[in-house]
Design an enzyme around this catalytic site. Structure first.
Site, mmCIF file in Angstrom:
data_model
loop_
_atom_site.group_PDB
_atom_site.id
_atom_site.type_symbol
_atom_site.label_atom_id
_atom_site.label_comp_id
_atom_site.label_asym_id
_atom_site.label_seq_id
_atom_site.Cartn_x
_atom_site.Cartn_y
_atom_site.Cartn_z
ATOM 1 N N GLY A 193 0.837 -1.205 0.000
ATOM 2 C CA GLY A 193 0.000 0.000 0.000
ATOM 3 C C GLY A 193 0.862 1.241 0.000
ATOM 4 O O GLY A 193 2.013 1.218 -0.470
ATOM 5 N N ASN A 225 -7.156 -6.786 11.302
ATOM 6 C CA ASN A 225 -5.698 -6.863 11.135
ATOM 7 C C ASN A 225 -5.076 -8.038 11.890
ATOM 8 O O ASN A 225 -3.993 -8.502 11.519
ATOM 9 C CB ASN A 225 -5.054 -5.528 11.534
ATOM 10 C CG ASN A 225 -5.250 -4.479 10.444
ATOM 11 O OD1 ASN A 225 -5.703 -4.806 9.343
ATOM 12 N ND2 ASN A 225 -4.951 -3.226 10.739
ATOM 13 N N ILE A 285 4.483 -2.378 11.473
ATOM 14 C CA ILE A 285 3.916 -1.025 11.426
ATOM 15 C C ILE A 285 2.380 -1.079 11.494
ATOM 16 O O ILE A 285 1.709 -0.089 11.749
ATOM 17 C CB ILE A 285 4.404 -0.290 10.139
ATOM 18 C CG1 ILE A 285 5.939 -0.142 10.157
ATOM 19 C CG2 ILE A 285 3.755 1.073 9.975
ATOM 20 C CD1 ILE A 285 6.533 0.708 9.025
ATOM 21 N N ASN A 299 -1.433 -1.427 12.539
ATOM 22 C CA ASN A 299 -2.177 -1.032 13.752
ATOM 23 C C ASN A 299 -3.305 -1.996 14.110
ATOM 24 O O ASN A 299 -3.790 -2.702 13.236
ATOM 25 C CB ASN A 299 -2.802 0.351 13.512
ATOM 26 C CG ASN A 299 -1.835 1.463 13.845
ATOM 27 O OD1 ASN A 299 -1.142 1.401 14.846
ATOM 28 N ND2 ASN A 299 -1.800 2.487 13.000
ATOM 29 N N ARG A 357 7.080 13.301 15.359
ATOM 30 C CA ARG A 357 5.996 14.305 15.386
ATOM 31 C C ARG A 357 6.251 15.319 16.500
ATOM 32 O O ARG A 357 6.148 16.537 16.294
ATOM 33 C CB ARG A 357 4.651 13.597 15.619
ATOM 34 C CG ARG A 357 4.212 12.846 14.412
ATOM 35 C CD ARG A 357 2.846 12.211 14.572
ATOM 36 N NE ARG A 357 2.463 11.638 13.295
ATOM 37 C CZ ARG A 357 1.856 10.475 13.139
ATOM 38 N NH1 ARG A 357 1.511 9.748 14.179
ATOM 39 N NH2 ARG A 357 1.563 10.041 11.929
ATOM 40 N N HIS A 381 1.225 3.004 21.203
ATOM 41 C CA HIS A 381 0.999 3.893 20.050
ATOM 42 C C HIS A 381 -0.497 4.183 19.915
ATOM 43 O O HIS A 381 -1.135 3.902 18.909
ATOM 44 C CB HIS A 381 1.539 3.203 18.791
ATOM 45 C CG HIS A 381 1.428 4.035 17.545
ATOM 46 N ND1 HIS A 381 1.956 5.293 17.437
ATOM 47 C CD2 HIS A 381 0.848 3.769 16.342
ATOM 48 C CE1 HIS A 381 1.706 5.766 16.222
ATOM 49 N NE2 HIS A 381 1.024 4.862 15.548
HETATM 50 C C1 LMR Z 1 -0.011 7.024 12.599
HETATM 51 O O1 LMR Z 1 0.210 7.330 13.781
HETATM 52 O O2 LMR Z 1 0.100 7.833 11.675
HETATM 53 C C2 LMR Z 1 -0.419 5.632 12.265
HETATM 54 O O3 LMR Z 1 -0.515 4.874 13.426
HETATM 55 C C3 LMR Z 1 -1.683 5.581 11.484
HETATM 56 C C4 LMR Z 1 -2.910 6.018 12.255
HETATM 57 O O4 LMR Z 1 -3.948 5.373 12.092
HETATM 58 O O5 LMR Z 1 -2.864 7.010 12.969
#
Ligand code: LMR
EC number: 1.1.1.37
Length: 320
Positions: free
Chosen positions: A12, A96, A119, A121, A152, A176
């Site tokens: 993807g 998932n 990676i 989720n 970020r 996360h």
């Molecule tokens: C992110 O943090 O960008 C990824 O985990 C995708 C999401 O769904 O936020």
């Protein structure tokens, strides 16, 4: 020593970006796998034709057959579904989890010596499930989360202080999800802790609190803006940084979703902590000292991860 092999499971947006970055950095030859026929082959062909323009030399192939990942040094897993606006990462768990089962079995049968970066989720649960299904050692299966979340956080801090992002170092603990713990005390601009910069009047506590909140919701902010899926450039860059640390035996300390076994008073789960990555995979979990507020925040995040693990076990009895 032959060329390294990077297998990317999922073709993807993140998979395609990973393939481009891996090829540009000449990390090795790239195998792009997806269950959808034609897509990995088409993307691989398109990306291969970037080589003569960009001047990289990497063999990029697409496949629908797990046998083609045999002998991979690194596998980066992005397979599965991304969330859409209005969804939480946790809403992806059922669908998932089934994907992780197929991927884990494919890895177990074909590339049991690989270093695997997940990676997909909801990250902390999916990396745990992938490890269970693949049977690989815990130190060879790791989740990409903290690298992205810290990137970020660093970006927002650099913007706030109007400084180069190169001088900013931040880090985020925990799962996360929206309960992640950006640790302000350990975040610095060229070595100067952010709380000290606030004391110097260069920002305010309110602004830093707002940045912490924005970091926690950083994935959702992009999902809402895109409207059709989730972030892919920074997640791919994060996965590549982890792959490079392993392939180059770089001994980098990166915040990752790693298996904790006694550290931080936690047992038997994957959660975001600083780890040392080198040729041995996750060579060490680094235990930093936390204050009471960070400890409480981490506990909330860990409880959220534990709930997801219970849900996984409920959905797939083989995980019990
Ligand atoms: C992110 O943090 O960008 C990824 O985990 C995708 C999401 O769904 O936020």
């Amino acid at each position: 020593m032959g060329r390294k092999k990077i297998a990317l499971i999922g073709a993807g947006n993140i998979g395609g970006t990973l393939a481009l970055l891996a090829a540009q950095k000449e990390l090795g030859d790239v195998v792009l796998f997806d269950v959808v026929e034609g897509v990995p082959q088409g993307k691989a062909l398109d990306l291969s034709q970037v080589g003569p323009i960009a001047g990289f030399d990497a063999k990029i192939t697409g496949t629908n057959d797990y046998k083609d990942i045999a002998g991979a040094d690194v596998i980066i897993v992005t397979a599965g579904v991304a969330r859409k606006p209005g969804m939480s990462r946790d809403d992806l768990l059922g669908i998932n989890l089934k994907v992780m089962k197929a991927v884990g079995e494919g890895i177990k049968a074909n590339a049991p010596d690989a270093f695997v970066i997940c990676i997909t989720n909801p990250l902390d649960a999916m990396v745990w499930a992938l490890r269970e299904f693949s049977g690989l050692p815990h130190n060879k299966v790791v989740g990409m989360a903290g690298v992205l979340d810290s990137a970020r956080f660093s970006h927002f801090i650099a913007d706030e202080f109007d400084v180069s992002v190169k001088d900013v170092n931040t880090f985020v603990l925990g799962g996360h999800g929206d309960t992640m713990v950006p640790v302000v005390r350990y975040s610095t601009v060229n070595g100067i802790p952010v709380p000290d910069l606030v004391k110097m009047g260069l920002s305010s506590q309110d602004k830093i609190d707002a940045i912490v909140k924005r970091t926690r919701g950083g994935g959702g902010e992009i999902v809402a803006l895109l409207g059709t899926g989730s972030a892919f450039y920074a997640p791919a860059a994060s996965g590549i940084a982890m792959a490079e640390a392993y392939l180059g035996d770089q001994k980098r300390i990166l915040p990752c979703a790693a298996f904790v076994d006694g550290q931080y008073g936690l047992d038997g789960l994957y959660v975001g902590v600083p780890v040392l990555i080198g040729a041995g995979g996750v060579e060490k979990i680094v235990e930093i000292e936390l204050d009471d507020a960070d400890k409480a925040g981490l506990q909330v995040s860990v409880d959220a991860v534990k709930e997801l693990l219970d849900a996984c076990k409920g959905l797939d009895p083989s995980l019990g």
